[in-house]
Motif scaffolding. Sequence first.
Motif, mmCIF file in Angstrom:
data_model
loop_
_atom_site.group_PDB
_atom_site.id
_atom_site.type_symbol
_atom_site.label_atom_id
_atom_site.label_comp_id
_atom_site.label_asym_id
_atom_site.label_seq_id
_atom_site.Cartn_x
_atom_site.Cartn_y
_atom_site.Cartn_z
ATOM 1 N N GLY A 38 15.194 33.795 52.788
ATOM 2 C CA GLY A 38 15.171 32.491 52.116
ATOM 3 C C GLY A 38 13.741 32.064 51.807
ATOM 4 N N ILE A 39 12.869 33.049 51.628
ATOM 5 C CA ILE A 39 11.445 32.729 51.462
ATOM 6 C C ILE A 39 11.202 31.833 50.243
ATOM 7 N N THR A 40 11.929 32.107 49.142
ATOM 8 C CA THR A 40 11.796 31.241 47.959
ATOM 9 C C THR A 40 13.014 30.327 47.842
ATOM 10 N N ASP B 131 14.550 45.452 47.639
ATOM 11 C CA ASP B 131 14.248 46.867 47.806
ATOM 12 C C ASP B 131 13.309 47.057 49.008
ATOM 13 N N ARG B 132 12.329 46.169 49.103
ATOM 14 C CA ARG B 132 11.345 46.284 50.199
ATOM 15 C C ARG B 132 11.997 46.041 51.562
ATOM 16 N N TRP B 133 12.916 45.075 51.620
ATOM 17 C CA TRP B 133 13.566 44.775 52.915
ATOM 18 C C TRP B 133 14.433 45.960 53.357
ATOM 19 N N ALA C 153 18.182 35.039 49.056
ATOM 20 C CA ALA C 153 18.855 33.874 48.454
ATOM 21 C C ALA C 153 18.358 33.752 47.021
ATOM 22 N N CYS C 154 17.036 33.732 46.877
ATOM 23 C CA CYS C 154 16.430 33.839 45.543
ATOM 24 C C CYS C 154 15.585 35.092 45.555
ATOM 25 N N GLU C 155 15.869 35.993 44.622
ATOM 26 C CA GLU C 155 15.025 37.186 44.472
ATOM 27 C C GLU C 155 13.892 36.800 43.519
ATOM 28 N N THR C 156 12.746 36.514 44.101
ATOM 29 C CA THR C 156 11.623 35.946 43.339
ATOM 30 C C THR C 156 11.170 36.837 42.187
ATOM 31 N N SER C 157 11.301 38.145 42.343
ATOM 32 C CA SER C 157 10.784 39.053 41.305
ATOM 33 C C SER C 157 11.590 38.971 40.016
ATOM 34 N N SER D 25 5.730 29.704 54.445
ATOM 35 C CA SER D 25 4.996 28.442 54.284
ATOM 36 C C SER D 25 4.502 28.191 52.864
ATOM 37 N N GLN D 26 4.258 29.255 52.096
ATOM 38 C CA GLN D 26 3.599 29.088 50.788
ATOM 39 C C GLN D 26 4.573 28.762 49.651
ATOM 40 N N LYS D 27 5.796 28.373 50.022
ATOM 41 C CA LYS D 27 6.810 28.084 48.991
ATOM 42 C C LYS D 27 7.170 26.590 49.058
ATOM 43 N N ALA D 28 8.430 26.276 49.388
ATOM 44 C CA ALA D 28 8.843 24.868 49.355
ATOM 45 C C ALA D 28 8.134 24.020 50.414
ATOM 46 N N SER E 239 2.540 34.607 60.527
ATOM 47 C CA SER E 239 2.639 35.813 59.694
ATOM 48 C C SER E 239 3.012 35.368 58.293
ATOM 49 N N THR E 240 2.875 36.245 57.337
ATOM 50 C CA THR E 240 3.411 35.929 56.013
ATOM 51 C C THR E 240 4.939 36.045 56.081
ATOM 52 N N GLY E 241 5.591 35.779 54.990
ATOM 53 C CA GLY E 241 7.045 35.844 54.953
ATOM 54 C C GLY E 241 7.574 37.195 55.410
ATOM 55 N N SER E 242 6.872 38.252 55.054
ATOM 56 C CA SER E 242 7.330 39.608 55.408
ATOM 57 C C SER E 242 7.417 39.774 56.921
#
Length: 374
Positions: free
Chosen positions: A159-161, A84-86, A130-134, A182-185, A54-57
């Motif tokens: 912890g996606i980012t 906000d989305r979570w 942990a990091c709010e990517t937006s 998967s698409q981050k670190a 799945s994606t991070g979500s």
Amino acid sequence: MTPGPVPVPQKVLEILSEPMEHHRTPEFQAVLKRVLTKLPSVFGTSQPAFIHTSTGSGGLESALVNVLSPGDEVLSLITGKFGDRWAKMAEAYGAKVTRVVTEPGRAVTVEQVSAALQKNSNFKIVLCQACETSSAVLNPIKEIAAVTRKTQALLLVDGITALGAFPMPMDEWGIDCVVGGSQKAFMLPTGLSFISFSARAWERIETAKCPRFYFDIRKERKANQGGETLFSASVPMIKALEYVLSEIEKNGIESIQARVQKLAQATHLAGKELGLESFSKNPSPTVTALTVPDGIDGVKLRNEMENVHKVVIMGGQDELKGKIIRIGHMGAIENKDMLVTIQALGETLKRMKPETFTQDRIDRAVAACKKALG
Ligand SMILES: Cc1ncc(COP(=O)(O)O)c(C=O)c1O
């Protein structure tokens, strides 16, 4: 140069283009076993770590459905769009959510969390990025975990980012669940999420009442114990993950994290020379958000960088659209990629506002970037 999906190593592309193998074969089961043995070390945990296709979500949904019961009180710490989305996701599963929302660009403080937990002792779960990517904000997860631990609430961390890119030892800090993507670190394409739960969270998993099926972690654990995944495994991605994990092991996670930090430092220093302010007051090492100066259209800036210079960065999302630009520091990024990015940013700004963005400024920014990269 975005904060995900990130550039992937050539070797990953090669693995992904290998002939397809079936997932219920001894060959793939051996790969899965090695991957599941190595993965927990990235989380800093002695608990098992899991892979969802799945994606991070999806990982964030898994975190919720496995520990939540409808009607549970949830404290949601919101420092941007993903927080906000979570919170909305938790509400979709019947949680009663209380929001602590920070000013844009500001991290949540441990005092805010303590005050909220003291005011209401019914919270069962605390949610935080942990990091709010937006907004490129780094939240004080260690401190938040310490105060949450004193209550019945479980701390679930997006912890996606973050996962793999900077230290966040789950067991040592007392975090109850961490989700990665998967698409981050991990330097892979989008499509896998990673998750691990603490021993405390596992107790809750047994009693949680949320309906769950695809993301039922008890069933996934059982399947993994039998050497398989619960559903069809993404064989190419898991094979590529094995390569990435072996590279992490070979080079040491510290050196990868130091590289992320160095790229962030180089971007900050270059931004400073260009006269661009950091939007985040507590910047994350994984992504830098720079405030677009007055008189510049941020959307046009980003589009021009892509169309003229072939450098892809990100803009702001929702209400930050056009107001910030975001540059990522994870993935297979070489020094020359970073220098080209700063050069392209400078030249684009110069075309848009030549009286402010002089050649001298651009040269100083590139020099600062080069020096920081060493
Ligand atoms: C912090 C954070 N949370 C959640 C997500 C959503 O992840 P995905 O788009 O993989 O579902 C992202 C994506 O960039 C993110 O950065």
